[in-house]
Design a protein around this motif. Structure first.
Motif, PDB file in Angstrom:
ATOM      1  N   ALA A   3       0.812  -1.215   0.000  1.00 12.26           N
ATOM      2  CA  ALA A   3       0.000   0.000   0.000  1.00 12.26           C
ATOM      3  C   ALA A   3       0.847   1.268   0.000  1.00 12.26           C
ATOM      4  O   ALA A   3       0.514   2.237  -0.682  1.00 12.26           O
ATOM      5  CB  ALA A   3      -0.937  -0.009   1.202  1.00 12.26           C
ATOM      6  N   GLN A   4       1.936   1.282   0.759  1.00  9.45           N
ATOM      7  CA  GLN A   4       2.742   2.498   0.856  1.00  9.45           C
ATOM      8  C   GLN A   4       3.379   2.852  -0.496  1.00  9.45           C
ATOM      9  O   GLN A   4       3.356   4.014  -0.922  1.00  9.45           O
ATOM     10  CB  GLN A   4       3.816   2.338   1.932  1.00  9.45           C
ATOM     11  CG  GLN A   4       4.458   3.638   2.326  1.00  9.45           C
ATOM     12  CD  GLN A   4       5.405   3.481   3.508  1.00  9.45           C
ATOM     13  OE1 GLN A   4       5.834   2.379   3.839  1.00  9.45           O
ATOM     14  NE2 GLN A   4       5.737   4.592   4.129  1.00  9.45           N
ATOM     15  N   CYS A   5       3.936   1.873  -1.188  1.00 10.93           N
ATOM     16  CA  CYS A   5       4.552   2.135  -2.498  1.00 10.93           C
ATOM     17  C   CYS A   5       3.496   2.499  -3.537  1.00 10.93           C
ATOM     18  O   CYS A   5       3.713   3.407  -4.349  1.00 10.93           O
ATOM     19  CB  CYS A   5       5.365   0.931  -2.961  1.00 10.93           C
ATOM     20  SG  CYS A   5       6.897   0.698  -2.038  1.00 10.93           S
TER      21      CYS A   5
ATOM     22  N   GLY B 157       0.698   3.950  -2.983  1.00 12.21           N
ATOM     23  CA  GLY B 157       0.286   5.314  -2.661  1.00 12.21           C
ATOM     24  C   GLY B 157       1.290   6.339  -3.149  1.00 12.21           C
ATOM     25  O   GLY B 157       0.915   7.407  -3.658  1.00 12.21           O
ATOM     26  N   PHE B 158       2.567   6.022  -3.025  1.00  9.16           N
ATOM     27  CA  PHE B 158       3.609   6.951  -3.475  1.00  9.16           C
ATOM     28  C   PHE B 158       3.600   7.074  -4.998  1.00  9.16           C
ATOM     29  O   PHE B 158       3.715   8.170  -5.541  1.00  9.16           O
ATOM     30  CB  PHE B 158       4.983   6.501  -2.973  1.00  9.16           C
ATOM     31  CG  PHE B 158       6.059   7.512  -3.211  1.00  9.16           C
ATOM     32  CD1 PHE B 158       6.112   8.679  -2.465  1.00  9.16           C
ATOM     33  CD2 PHE B 158       7.013   7.304  -4.192  1.00  9.16           C
ATOM     34  CE1 PHE B 158       7.104   9.628  -2.692  1.00  9.16           C
ATOM     35  CE2 PHE B 158       8.005   8.240  -4.421  1.00  9.16           C
ATOM     36  CZ  PHE B 158       8.054   9.407  -3.675  1.00  9.16           C
TER      37      PHE B 158
ATOM     38  N   ILE C  72       9.492   1.510   0.904  1.00 10.68           N
ATOM     39  CA  ILE C  72       9.284   2.812   0.272  1.00 10.68           C
ATOM     40  C   ILE C  72      10.621   3.473  -0.075  1.00 10.68           C
ATOM     41  O   ILE C  72      10.751   4.103  -1.127  1.00 10.68           O
ATOM     42  CB  ILE C  72       8.397   3.739   1.155  1.00 10.68           C
ATOM     43  CG1 ILE C  72       8.005   5.015   0.390  1.00 10.68           C
ATOM     44  CG2 ILE C  72       9.087   4.076   2.456  1.00 10.68           C
ATOM     45  CD1 ILE C  72       7.084   4.808  -0.757  1.00 10.68           C
TER      46      ILE C  72
ATOM     47  N   LYS D  73      11.857   4.671  -3.839  1.00 12.28           N
ATOM     48  CA  LYS D  73      12.371   6.006  -4.163  1.00 12.28           C
ATOM     49  C   LYS D  73      13.684   5.904  -4.943  1.00 12.28           C
ATOM     50  O   LYS D  73      13.916   6.677  -5.878  1.00 12.28           O
ATOM     51  CB  LYS D  73      12.555   6.830  -2.890  1.00 12.28           C
ATOM     52  CG  LYS D  73      11.231   7.240  -2.270  1.00 12.28           C
ATOM     53  CD  LYS D  73      11.428   8.010  -0.973  1.00 12.28           C
ATOM     54  CE  LYS D  73      10.107   8.441  -0.373  1.00 12.28           C
ATOM     55  NZ  LYS D  73      10.292   9.251   0.850  1.00 12.28           N
TER      56      LYS D  73
END
Length: 159
Positions: free
Chosen positions: A86-88, A90-91, A123, A127
């Protein structure tokens, strides 16, 4: 693997072409990186080169890569959802909606993230992947995007 990618980015991002993969492998080994880490990073970089060249509009006889209309939506497969987390996701959505990552670049980021270790991908690793994709396409992110990619988020206060 990501330590190797960061090393490569830090030493070659200013437009200097990295050496051929075999020579780069020797340089990385001389700098003390482990052989398996080097091999994994070189295979990943080779995949990045292939993906970036495949998205080039200069390739004769091929349609533009990843054409997308303004009203289309990217749907992630279950495998992508599981591997990216979910975090990736979302990014990626944040960069996409901010207009700083065109659809073709987004697809390369997703492809390279799917080829990266981790379940889900961290995450900070995503990046690095985004920076490497910008670099491979000969683009430099603007200052605000670069700040977002290089900021670890610690010390931020939510308003």
């Amino acid at each position: 693997m990501f330590d190797v990618l960061v090393f490569v980015y830090e030493h070659y991002w200013r437009g200097e072409e990295p050496p051929e993969l075999e020579q780069l492998g020797r340089r990385l080994s001389a700098h003390g990186f482990e052989a398996d880490e080097i091999q994994q990073a070189l295979a990943w970089l080779d995949g990045l080169t292939v993906a970036a060249q495949g998205s080039s509009p200069d390739t004769p006889g091929t349609p533009p890569a990843h054409e997308q209309s303004s009203d289309s939506m990217r749907v992630y497969s279950v495998a992508e959802q599981d591997h990216l987390g979910a975090q990736c996701l979302g990014f990626i959505s944040f960069l996409d909606s901010a207009g700083v990552m065109p659809p073709g670049m987004r697809e390369i980021v997703i492809d390279r993230a799917m080829a990266a270790p981790g379940d889900p991908v961290a995450i900070d690793d995503l990046k690095i992947i985004v920076l490497m994709v910008y670099w491979s396409m000969g683009c430099e992110p603007d200052a605000l995007v670069l700040d977002e990619l290089c900021d670890d988020g610690e010390g931020r206060l939510a308003h």
